[in-house]
Enzyme design. Structure first.
Site, PDB file in Angstrom:
ATOM      1  N   HIS A   1       0.822  -1.222   0.000  1.00 53.02           N
ATOM      2  CA  HIS A   1       0.000   0.000   0.000  1.00 53.02           C
ATOM      3  C   HIS A   1       0.852   1.266   0.000  1.00 53.02           C
ATOM      4  O   HIS A   1       0.349   2.357   0.251  1.00 53.02           O
ATOM      5  CB  HIS A   1      -0.971   0.007   1.199  1.00 53.02           C
ATOM      6  CG  HIS A   1      -2.091  -0.974   1.047  1.00 53.02           C
ATOM      7  ND1 HIS A   1      -2.935  -1.342   2.082  1.00 53.02           N
ATOM      8  CD2 HIS A   1      -2.518  -1.678  -0.035  1.00 53.02           C
ATOM      9  CE1 HIS A   1      -3.819  -2.225   1.635  1.00 53.02           C
ATOM     10  NE2 HIS A   1      -3.583  -2.452   0.366  1.00 53.02           N
TER      11      HIS A   1
ATOM     12  N   CYS B   1       7.104  15.798 -11.580  1.00 50.83           N
ATOM     13  CA  CYS B   1       8.172  14.816 -11.372  1.00 50.83           C
ATOM     14  C   CYS B   1       9.486  15.371 -11.936  1.00 50.83           C
ATOM     15  O   CYS B   1       9.512  15.886 -13.065  1.00 50.83           O
ATOM     16  CB  CYS B   1       7.801  13.513 -12.074  1.00 50.83           C
ATOM     17  SG  CYS B   1       9.135  12.304 -12.105  1.00 50.83           S
TER      18      CYS B   1
ATOM     19  N   CYS C   1      10.308  13.077 -15.225  1.00 46.11           N
ATOM     20  CA  CYS C   1       9.520  13.065 -16.471  1.00 46.11           C
ATOM     21  C   CYS C   1       8.484  14.183 -16.525  1.00 46.11           C
ATOM     22  O   CYS C   1       7.770  14.305 -17.525  1.00 46.11           O
ATOM     23  CB  CYS C   1       8.835  11.712 -16.648  1.00 46.11           C
ATOM     24  SG  CYS C   1       7.422  11.482 -15.567  1.00 46.11           S
TER      25      CYS C   1
ATOM     26  N   GLY D   1      -1.613  -8.773  12.737  1.00 42.22           N
ATOM     27  CA  GLY D   1      -2.306  -7.495  12.945  1.00 42.22           C
ATOM     28  C   GLY D   1      -3.063  -6.981  11.742  1.00 42.22           C
ATOM     29  O   GLY D   1      -3.124  -5.784  11.522  1.00 42.22           O
ATOM     30  N   THR D   2      -3.642  -7.890  10.978  1.00 47.23           N
ATOM     31  CA  THR D   2      -4.486  -7.458   9.859  1.00 47.23           C
ATOM     32  C   THR D   2      -5.854  -8.124   9.965  1.00 47.23           C
ATOM     33  O   THR D   2      -5.954  -9.286  10.339  1.00 47.23           O
ATOM     34  CB  THR D   2      -3.844  -7.764   8.486  1.00 47.23           C
ATOM     35  OG1 THR D   2      -4.787  -7.413   7.465  1.00 47.23           O
ATOM     36  CG2 THR D   2      -3.421  -9.210   8.314  1.00 47.23           C
ATOM     37  N   SER D   3      -6.879  -7.332   9.603  1.00 48.26           N
ATOM     38  CA  SER D   3      -8.240  -7.878   9.646  1.00 48.26           C
ATOM     39  C   SER D   3      -8.524  -8.749   8.433  1.00 48.26           C
ATOM     40  O   SER D   3      -9.527  -9.451   8.387  1.00 48.26           O
ATOM     41  CB  SER D   3      -9.256  -6.727   9.717  1.00 48.26           C
ATOM     42  OG  SER D   3      -9.121  -5.905   8.569  1.00 48.26           O
TER      43      SER D   3
ATOM     44  N   PRO E   1      -5.030 -10.255  18.410  1.00 49.12           N
ATOM     45  CA  PRO E   1      -5.828 -10.472  19.623  1.00 49.12           C
ATOM     46  C   PRO E   1      -7.275 -10.844  19.318  1.00 49.12           C
ATOM     47  O   PRO E   1      -7.973 -11.370  20.177  1.00 49.12           O
ATOM     48  CB  PRO E   1      -5.760  -9.129  20.359  1.00 49.12           C
ATOM     49  CG  PRO E   1      -5.031  -8.181  19.498  1.00 49.12           C
ATOM     50  CD  PRO E   1      -4.520  -8.889  18.286  1.00 49.12           C
TER      51      PRO E   1
ATOM     52  N   ALA F   1       0.833  -8.151  18.751  1.00 49.23           N
ATOM     53  CA  ALA F   1       2.093  -8.380  18.026  1.00 49.23           C
ATOM     54  C   ALA F   1       3.286  -8.013  18.898  1.00 49.23           C
ATOM     55  O   ALA F   1       4.313  -8.690  18.888  1.00 49.23           O
ATOM     56  CB  ALA F   1       2.090  -7.547  16.742  1.00 49.23           C
TER      57      ALA F   1
END
Ligand code: OAD
Length: 260
Positions: free
Chosen positions: A129, A159, A162, A199-201, A226, A243
């Site tokens: 991400h 940029c 470019c 720690g990810t849903s 948890p 974690a």
């Protein structure tokens, strides 16, 4: 070791050939960064944002950048940003680095944009991400550190390579995962025989779907969280712990195993 699930997880990890961590917001909870879902989650507090953030950015990049430099973005952005600016890596991030240095952990696919895994020292890291402390050009894909950003007179910032439109490297809602990152994550998932989901849903695709792909190909899924999640049904082992507690303990056990 007090948690029998953690002992079983250490055993499974030690027996695996190619362990890949898949991390989410819970990893950074003890660094003071709010998660998105759950009781104290940003989306619980502010409501889930519209899914067309990227399309709106593309319609009016100048307007987006003007809101950015005048600090008039959505309230959840301002709250997340203030947490990100103060955050430091926590013992869970450092334990992941320890596992990588032992060569127990072959790669980490992170959904976090906080950059804390990189700052802790993880090197085999795929930030699927993106990373909030970097900019990315939508034209040539060049990533540059944000550093101390001084907004140019002309917005959006062009940029340097470019002249294309620059945005934060973090993936917006509705934005495709940059193809280089998706391909790198897919390669690691194809190699993995063990996924450590931390720690990810497990709710946001395509990132969460990678665990299902690995599971379908026979990988063992170990969850450190948890709470129960959408990944729980495919997890062989669910370690119900933070974690920040589980990972340092796991590192301690695996250090002894690896060093004999
Ligand atoms: P979520 O907020 O959906 O889930 C966080 C998970 O962390 C939950 O399952 C919690 O139970 C767990 N958790 C909470 N505290 C914890 C702790 N101390 N230790 C371990 N686990 C803990 O976050 P993600 O799954 O990361 O997208 O969300 C995925 C994506 O949704 C994010 O990357 C973001 C968001 O929309 C983008 O920024 C593009």
């Amino acid at each position: 070791m007090t948690n029998p699930m953690l002992a079983a997880a250490a055993h499974a990890i030690a027996s695996a050939r190619h362990v890949v961590a898949m991390t989410g917001a819970g990893l950074s909870a003890e660094s003071g960064i709010p998660t998105f879902r759950g009781d104290d989650g940003l989306w619980t507090k502010f409501g889930e944002p519209r899914m067309d953030g990227y399309q709106n950015f593309l319609k009016d990049p100048k307007g987006w950048w003007t809101r950015e430099v005048t600090h008039t973005q959505d309230p959840y952005v301002l709250e997340l940003r203030s947490a990100l600016e103060q955050a430091q890596p926590n013992p869970a991030h450092h334990a992941l680095v320890g596992l990588e240095r032992l060569d127990v952990l072959k790669a980490t696919v992170s959904q976090n944009v906080d950059g804390l895994e990189e700052r802790a020292g993880l090197t085999r890291l795929i930030e699927i991400h993106g990373n909030r402390s970097k900019f990315r050009c939508l034209g040539c894909g060049l990533r540059t550190p944000r550093g101390t950003f001084v907004p140019p007179r002309e917005l959006p910032p062009p940029c340097a390579q470019c002249g294309g439109i620059v945005k934060y490297d973090s993936v917006m809602f509705g934005e495709p995962i940059p193809p280089d990152r998706m391909a790198a994550a897919q390669t690691e998932i194809d190699r993995a025989d063990c996924i450590l989901a931390i720690g990810t849903s497990g709710t946001v695709r395509p990132a969460s779907g990678l665990a299902w792909i690995a599971h379908a190909a026979g990988a063992t899924i170990i969850e450190i969280n948890p709470n129960e999640t959408r990944m729980t049904p495919i997890a062989s082992l669910s370690v119900r712990a933070k974690a920040v507690d589980a990972l340092p303990e796991l590192l301690g056990v695996l250090s002894n195993v690896v060093r004999g």
